[in-house]
Design a protein around this motif. Sequence first.
Motif, mmCIF file in Angstrom:
data_model
loop_
_atom_site.group_PDB
_atom_site.id
_atom_site.type_symbol
_atom_site.label_atom_id
_atom_site.label_comp_id
_atom_site.label_asym_id
_atom_site.label_seq_id
_atom_site.Cartn_x
_atom_site.Cartn_y
_atom_site.Cartn_z
ATOM 1 N N GLU A 63 1.377 -1.106 0.112
ATOM 2 C CA GLU A 63 0.388 0.078 -0.267
ATOM 3 C C GLU A 63 0.938 1.010 0.057
ATOM 4 O O GLU A 63 0.466 2.141 -0.993
ATOM 5 C CB GLU A 63 -1.208 0.022 1.353
ATOM 6 N N LYS A 64 2.265 1.271 0.275
ATOM 7 C CA LYS A 64 3.038 2.359 0.530
ATOM 8 C C LYS A 64 3.533 2.889 -0.519
ATOM 9 O O LYS A 64 3.256 3.904 -1.608
ATOM 10 C CB LYS A 64 4.331 2.023 1.702
ATOM 11 N N ALA A 65 3.697 1.932 -1.328
ATOM 12 C CA ALA A 65 4.056 1.603 -2.260
ATOM 13 C C ALA A 65 3.457 2.093 -3.925
ATOM 14 O O ALA A 65 3.266 3.588 -4.425
ATOM 15 C CB ALA A 65 4.503 0.628 -3.351
ATOM 16 N N VAL A 66 1.754 1.774 -4.046
ATOM 17 C CA VAL A 66 0.661 2.591 -4.641
ATOM 18 C C VAL A 66 0.345 3.769 -3.843
ATOM 19 O O VAL A 66 0.279 4.283 -5.397
ATOM 20 C CB VAL A 66 -0.775 1.415 -4.449
ATOM 21 N N ALA A 67 0.260 4.276 -2.852
ATOM 22 C CA ALA A 67 0.400 5.891 -2.344
ATOM 23 C C ALA A 67 1.046 6.895 -2.730
ATOM 24 O O ALA A 67 1.187 7.811 -3.640
ATOM 25 C CB ALA A 67 0.223 5.793 -0.438
ATOM 26 N N THR A 68 2.488 6.042 -2.726
ATOM 27 C CA THR A 68 3.539 7.332 -3.228
ATOM 28 C C THR A 68 3.583 6.732 -4.350
ATOM 29 O O THR A 68 3.397 8.005 -4.735
ATOM 30 C CB THR A 68 4.788 6.257 -2.561
ATOM 31 N N GLN A 69 3.359 6.063 -5.539
ATOM 32 C CA GLN A 69 3.255 6.407 -6.934
ATOM 33 C C GLN A 69 1.835 7.568 -7.242
ATOM 34 O O GLN A 69 2.130 8.565 -8.096
ATOM 35 C CB GLN A 69 2.589 5.192 -7.675
ATOM 36 N N TYR A 70 1.019 7.150 -6.477
ATOM 37 C CA TYR A 70 -0.612 8.237 -6.579
ATOM 38 C C TYR A 70 -0.421 9.584 -6.986
ATOM 39 O O TYR A 70 -0.645 10.711 -6.637
ATOM 40 C CB TYR A 70 -1.697 7.848 -6.274
ATOM 41 N N LEU A 71 0.827 9.581 -5.298
ATOM 42 C CA LEU A 71 1.274 10.931 -5.103
ATOM 43 C C LEU A 71 2.088 11.416 -6.011
ATOM 44 O O LEU A 71 2.687 12.982 -5.963
ATOM 45 C CB LEU A 71 2.264 10.917 -3.737
ATOM 46 N N ALA A 72 3.440 10.635 -6.230
ATOM 47 C CA ALA A 72 4.110 10.727 -6.683
ATOM 48 C C ALA A 72 3.889 11.708 -8.414
ATOM 49 O O ALA A 72 4.354 12.597 -9.316
ATOM 50 C CB ALA A 72 4.942 10.389 -7.526
ATOM 51 N N LYS A 73 2.913 10.473 -9.204
ATOM 52 C CA LYS A 73 2.825 10.546 -10.843
ATOM 53 C C LYS A 73 1.347 11.575 -10.882
ATOM 54 O O LYS A 73 1.510 11.557 -11.937
ATOM 55 C CB LYS A 73 2.404 9.414 -11.191
ATOM 56 N N LEU A 74 0.669 11.620 -9.751
ATOM 57 C CA LEU A 74 -0.775 12.042 -9.932
ATOM 58 C C LEU A 74 -0.999 12.949 -9.240
ATOM 59 O O LEU A 74 -1.770 14.766 -9.832
ATOM 60 C CB LEU A 74 -2.063 10.944 -9.950
ATOM 61 N N VAL A 75 -1.124 13.635 -7.924
ATOM 62 C CA VAL A 75 -1.485 14.619 -7.505
ATOM 63 C C VAL A 75 0.066 15.124 -8.155
ATOM 64 O O VAL A 75 -0.535 17.020 -7.332
ATOM 65 C CB VAL A 75 -0.924 14.024 -6.442
ATOM 66 N N ASN A 76 1.259 15.916 -6.975
ATOM 67 C CA ASN A 76 2.384 16.310 -7.032
ATOM 68 C C ASN A 76 2.265 17.240 -8.891
ATOM 69 O O ASN A 76 2.380 18.372 -8.614
ATOM 70 C CB ASN A 76 3.611 15.881 -6.746
ATOM 71 N N PRO A 77 2.313 16.434 -9.963
ATOM 72 C CA PRO A 77 2.156 16.736 -11.238
ATOM 73 C C PRO A 77 1.024 17.907 -11.494
ATOM 74 O O PRO A 77 1.065 18.995 -11.699
ATOM 75 C CB PRO A 77 2.154 16.072 -12.215
ATOM 76 N N ALA A 78 -0.306 17.500 -10.499
ATOM 77 C CA ALA A 78 -1.613 18.423 -10.944
ATOM 78 C C ALA A 78 -1.602 19.748 -10.362
ATOM 79 O O ALA A 78 -1.830 21.210 -10.319
ATOM 80 C CB ALA A 78 -2.652 17.676 -10.252
ATOM 81 N N TYR A 79 -0.479 19.810 -8.729
ATOM 82 C CA TYR A 79 -0.385 20.797 -7.749
ATOM 83 C C TYR A 79 1.046 21.464 -8.291
ATOM 84 O O TYR A 79 0.545 22.875 -8.545
ATOM 85 C CB TYR A 79 0.143 20.305 -6.235
ATOM 86 N N ASP A 80 1.933 21.088 -9.028
ATOM 87 C CA ASP A 80 2.645 21.949 -10.064
ATOM 88 C C ASP A 80 2.384 22.777 -10.914
ATOM 89 O O ASP A 80 3.016 23.902 -11.380
ATOM 90 C CB ASP A 80 4.234 20.864 -10.183
ATOM 91 N N ILE A 81 1.948 21.957 -11.793
ATOM 92 C CA ILE A 81 1.211 22.640 -12.461
ATOM 93 C C ILE A 81 0.207 23.935 -12.120
ATOM 94 O O ILE A 81 -0.398 24.642 -12.658
ATOM 95 C CB ILE A 81 0.657 21.771 -13.567
#
Length: 367
Positions: A63-81
Amino acid sequence: MNQLPKEQKLQFIRIDRGISQFNHDYYAALGLPIITSPIYIRHVYLSIARILHPDVYGFSPEEKAVATQYLAKLVNPAYDILMKEQERQAYQGIFKLLAKRLMQKSRNVPIHSAIACELLFAPNDGLYERSVSAIAKVQYQSLDNILQYTGQISELNLVYILYKEGYIYGVPNMPPVLLPMIQPKNAYFPPAYPPSAVQNPYTNSTYANVRSTYQTYQPTANSQNDDDATVIQTNEEVLNNKEIADRLKICEVYISQNDWKNALKELREVLQMNKDNSKCLAMLGVVYKNTNQPQMAKISFQRSLQLNPKEPLALKHIKDLGNSNPEQKSEPKPKPAISNEKKSLPPPQQRGWLSNLLGWASPNDPK
């Protein structure tokens, strides 16, 4: 043997619904309507980041790996833009371009979720924002459902951008852009307008009247009469007031932190939504007062008290500006009459040394 399931589990960040099937839907990634203030974007991002942080809730290693992927590849790019002004404006421009191209191609894009189909049949701003907010509350509660809920929000965003560009499902001469896969129970179909009423569905003013007529319907759970415009208007006002109240709470945080710049920006955006909000005007006066703009502060307090004479924040701070009642103007004090007669100087023994010196130097000074 355990590496293959993990790798397969991480090949998941792909959404084939709504805007996401054509471009990245950064607003859907954060569970936000596409008209959200950048200040609120940061607030939502921090909330999601706390949920997905691998060390917060004791995830299992998978679950940590999945959560990290969501945060790094879905949430963080959206916030940066979305937090960069120029990139956000350019990104929003893509929405208009996408909507126009879809209407030109006349392709049937399937809409799967019932909530997006409901918006398709009865498009309006209030229903759109309420629907996105409802899904966002549960979007990140479970790792297994993140993509599903994100796809639903992306469908809502797609329906909304088309609606804003003039598309309404079921109107004659309108290209078949969207294809609802579910018909909501409260679905409403517009009446069959004569072809002359919709000559040009994209620019004709007559079409705008048809569109406004169609928008008078808004399905509500407690509505007994769908034609009661008063009830519909009240619901929209409640939704709008709730959003304003939430944003004013954020402004209160900025003011408590002396963050006047962000507070001023947010309050101005709230006034665009409702220019007659007395509390917002009072808070704006506080910001002006603390940024050395007393005249602007006074105007804001006066306007707030005109709308609500009992607005506590305005009553409290306007006294500091020297006018407890903005409607009563203090009368100017009469200026003393200027006399041409010269006042006689006091006797020399009662003068100071400087007065004696000046008196001695003056030829008109009586001895």
